[in-house]
Design a protein around this motif. Structure first.
Motif, mmCIF file in Angstrom:
data_model
loop_
_atom_site.group_PDB
_atom_site.id
_atom_site.type_symbol
_atom_site.label_atom_id
_atom_site.label_comp_id
_atom_site.label_asym_id
_atom_site.label_seq_id
_atom_site.Cartn_x
_atom_site.Cartn_y
_atom_site.Cartn_z
ATOM 1 N N MET A 1 0.852 -1.204 0.000
ATOM 2 C CA MET A 1 0.000 0.000 0.000
ATOM 3 C C MET A 1 0.886 1.252 0.000
ATOM 4 O O MET A 1 1.945 1.266 0.612
ATOM 5 N N ASP A 2 0.455 2.224 -0.699
ATOM 6 C CA ASP A 2 1.191 3.490 -0.722
ATOM 7 C C ASP A 2 1.012 4.190 0.614
ATOM 8 O O ASP A 2 -0.075 4.625 0.965
ATOM 9 N N THR A 3 2.099 4.271 1.372
ATOM 10 C CA THR A 3 1.989 4.915 2.675
ATOM 11 C C THR A 3 2.578 6.315 2.645
ATOM 12 O O THR A 3 2.795 6.930 3.657
ATOM 13 N N ASN A 4 2.857 6.800 1.432
ATOM 14 C CA ASN A 4 3.497 8.111 1.334
ATOM 15 C C ASN A 4 2.524 9.243 1.059
ATOM 16 O O ASN A 4 2.919 10.345 0.764
ATOM 17 N N ARG A 5 1.254 8.937 1.125
ATOM 18 C CA ARG A 5 0.276 9.985 0.903
ATOM 19 C C ARG A 5 0.397 11.024 2.007
ATOM 20 O O ARG A 5 0.568 10.719 3.161
ATOM 21 N N THR A 6 0.292 12.276 1.604
ATOM 22 C CA THR A 6 0.528 13.322 2.591
ATOM 23 C C THR A 6 -0.740 13.655 3.362
ATOM 24 O O THR A 6 -1.852 13.406 2.920
ATOM 25 N N ALA A 7 -0.520 14.233 4.518
ATOM 26 C CA ALA A 7 -1.601 14.815 5.306
ATOM 27 C C ALA A 7 -1.129 16.203 5.730
ATOM 28 O O ALA A 7 0.060 16.512 5.667
ATOM 29 N N LYS A 8 -2.088 17.018 6.118
ATOM 30 C CA LYS A 8 -1.728 18.345 6.624
ATOM 31 C C LYS A 8 -1.757 18.313 8.143
ATOM 32 O O LYS A 8 -2.734 17.844 8.736
ATOM 33 N N LEU A 9 -0.685 18.789 8.735
ATOM 34 C CA LEU A 9 -0.580 18.828 10.193
ATOM 35 C C LEU A 9 -0.531 20.284 10.623
ATOM 36 O O LEU A 9 0.261 21.058 10.092
ATOM 37 N N GLU A 10 -1.382 20.632 11.571
ATOM 38 C CA GLU A 10 -1.420 22.003 12.071
ATOM 39 C C GLU A 10 -0.782 22.036 13.456
ATOM 40 O O GLU A 10 -1.241 21.348 14.369
ATOM 41 N N PHE A 11 0.265 22.833 13.601
ATOM 42 C CA PHE A 11 0.946 22.958 14.884
ATOM 43 C C PHE A 11 0.817 24.373 15.423
ATOM 44 O O PHE A 11 0.866 25.350 14.657
ATOM 45 N N ALA A 12 0.683 24.480 16.717
ATOM 46 C CA ALA A 12 0.877 25.758 17.399
ATOM 47 C C ALA A 12 2.344 25.810 17.790
ATOM 48 O O ALA A 12 2.860 24.877 18.396
ATOM 49 N N VAL A 13 3.015 26.894 17.392
ATOM 50 C CA VAL A 13 4.454 27.015 17.643
ATOM 51 C C VAL A 13 4.724 28.393 18.233
ATOM 52 O O VAL A 13 4.224 29.399 17.719
ATOM 53 N N GLN A 14 5.510 28.421 19.290
ATOM 54 C CA GLN A 14 5.849 29.711 19.898
ATOM 55 C C GLN A 14 6.811 30.454 18.985
ATOM 56 O O GLN A 14 7.959 30.053 18.821
ATOM 57 N N MET A 15 6.300 31.551 18.397
ATOM 58 C CA MET A 15 7.141 32.353 17.497
ATOM 59 C C MET A 15 6.844 33.823 17.765
ATOM 60 O O MET A 15 5.691 34.197 17.975
ATOM 61 N N SER A 16 7.890 34.633 17.745
ATOM 62 C CA SER A 16 7.672 36.040 18.051
ATOM 63 C C SER A 16 8.223 36.971 16.994
ATOM 64 O O SER A 16 8.040 38.175 17.075
ATOM 65 N N CYS A 17 8.908 36.456 15.985
ATOM 66 C CA CYS A 17 9.570 37.356 15.032
ATOM 67 C C CYS A 17 9.760 36.659 13.690
ATOM 68 O O CYS A 17 9.636 35.440 13.595
ATOM 69 N N ASP A 18 10.107 37.466 12.688
ATOM 70 C CA ASP A 18 10.286 36.902 11.356
ATOM 71 C C ASP A 18 11.444 35.913 11.298
ATOM 72 O O ASP A 18 11.409 34.964 10.523
ATOM 73 N N SER A 19 12.469 36.143 12.120
ATOM 74 C CA SER A 19 13.585 35.201 12.073
ATOM 75 C C SER A 19 13.151 33.827 12.593
ATOM 76 O O SER A 19 13.652 32.799 12.150
#
Ligand SMILES: [Zn+2]
Length: 268
Positions: A1-19
């Motif tokens: 079976m093709d197990t490489n099908r993608t899914a979308k994962l949504e994460f909350a990530v602590q970020m404060s700046c463009d860098s």
């Protein structure tokens, strides 16, 4: 079976700046298993389309020095349903396993289970979401078609037969499976159980081989509950037990230590 099908994962990530955004994007975009990355700094949200497990993506994000919490999973097209099981048992085994219905005949199962002995462990959906006698009251393997126990790729199998997961030397099994027989809508309200031994996939000589795969005792279990798909979980604070999304990251996902017991009294 093709197990490489993608899914979308949504994460909350602590970020404060463009860098920060660039650091997170950089580490993800150079990973072969990542198809696309979208970062929203204002919402502290990272959306990753990937064939990797959620733990792998989380580890990549956290390699930049930021904490990440998985908020939701979705398919490429319309979501057909998502569910989650929080596993715990009498011992130290605990885990979280997510189910995402990608299409009517493809269910993505992504999970991490800790506290296992290294090696193979049977993983099965059981018919009942009844934990009144711990994992003993979960009933048999979910088997609506009246078949014999088998391997996930067999036509003669219980619908609940997910085969084996493999724990690393540190006791952690992190896995991503796709299954053609599991449907999220059929398993919500039932239970997921991880066993002490290897499932022989119905090919053994033991009398239990065609019934349970002779995979030993039930180590940990959890009810399979409906969960949020992508963008359906706007909360930053988990209302269930007062643990914030960020504190959630450092807390056991179930069992002892989950509840805040040393919260200071309100200073009124
Ligand atoms: Zn079975």
């Amino acid at each position: 079976m093709d197990t490489n099908r993608t899914a979308k994962l949504e994460f909350a990530v602590q970020m404060s700046c463009d860098s920060c955004v660039n650091a997170v994007k950089g580490v993800l975009q150079k990973e072969p298993g990542v198809q696309s990355v979208h970062v929203d700094l204002a919402k502290e949200q990272v959306l990753v389309e990937t064939a990797l497990t959620s733990l792998q993506v989380q580890s990549l994000i956290e390699s930049t020095g930021r904490r990440a919490v998985l908020k939701g999973m979705g398919g490429s097209e319309t979501d057909l349903g998502a569910a989650v099981a929080m596993l715990s048992g009498a011992g130290l085994v605990q885990g979280v396993v997510r189910f995402l219905q990608l299409s009517p005949d493809r269910c993505l199962i992504d999970g991490t289970i800790d506290g296992l002995t290294p090696g193979a462990h049977g993983l099965h959906v059981h018919e009942l979401g009844d934990l009144t006698q711990d994992c003993r009251s979960c009933g048999d393997h979910f088997n609506p078609l009246g078949k014999q126990h088998g391997a996930p790729q067999d036509s003669e199998r219980h619908v609940g037969d997910l085969g084996n997961i493999t724990a690393a030397p540190d006791g952690r099994a992190s896995f991503r499976l796709e299954d053609s027989q599991i449907k999220v809508w059929d398993v919500i309200g039932r239970s997921l159980v991880v066993d002490s031994g290897e499932d022989d996939l119905g090919r053994g000589k033991h009398p239990l081989s065609k019934i349970t795969g002779n995979s030993g005792e039930r180590l940990a279990c959890g009810v399979i509950a409906r969960s949020a798909g992508l963008f359906q979980n706007p909360k930053q604070i988990c209302a269930c037990d007062g643990v914030t999304l960020w504190e959630e990251r450092d807390r056991p996902i179930a069992g002892k230590g989950r509840k805040v017991t040393d919260a200071p009294t309100a200073n009124l």
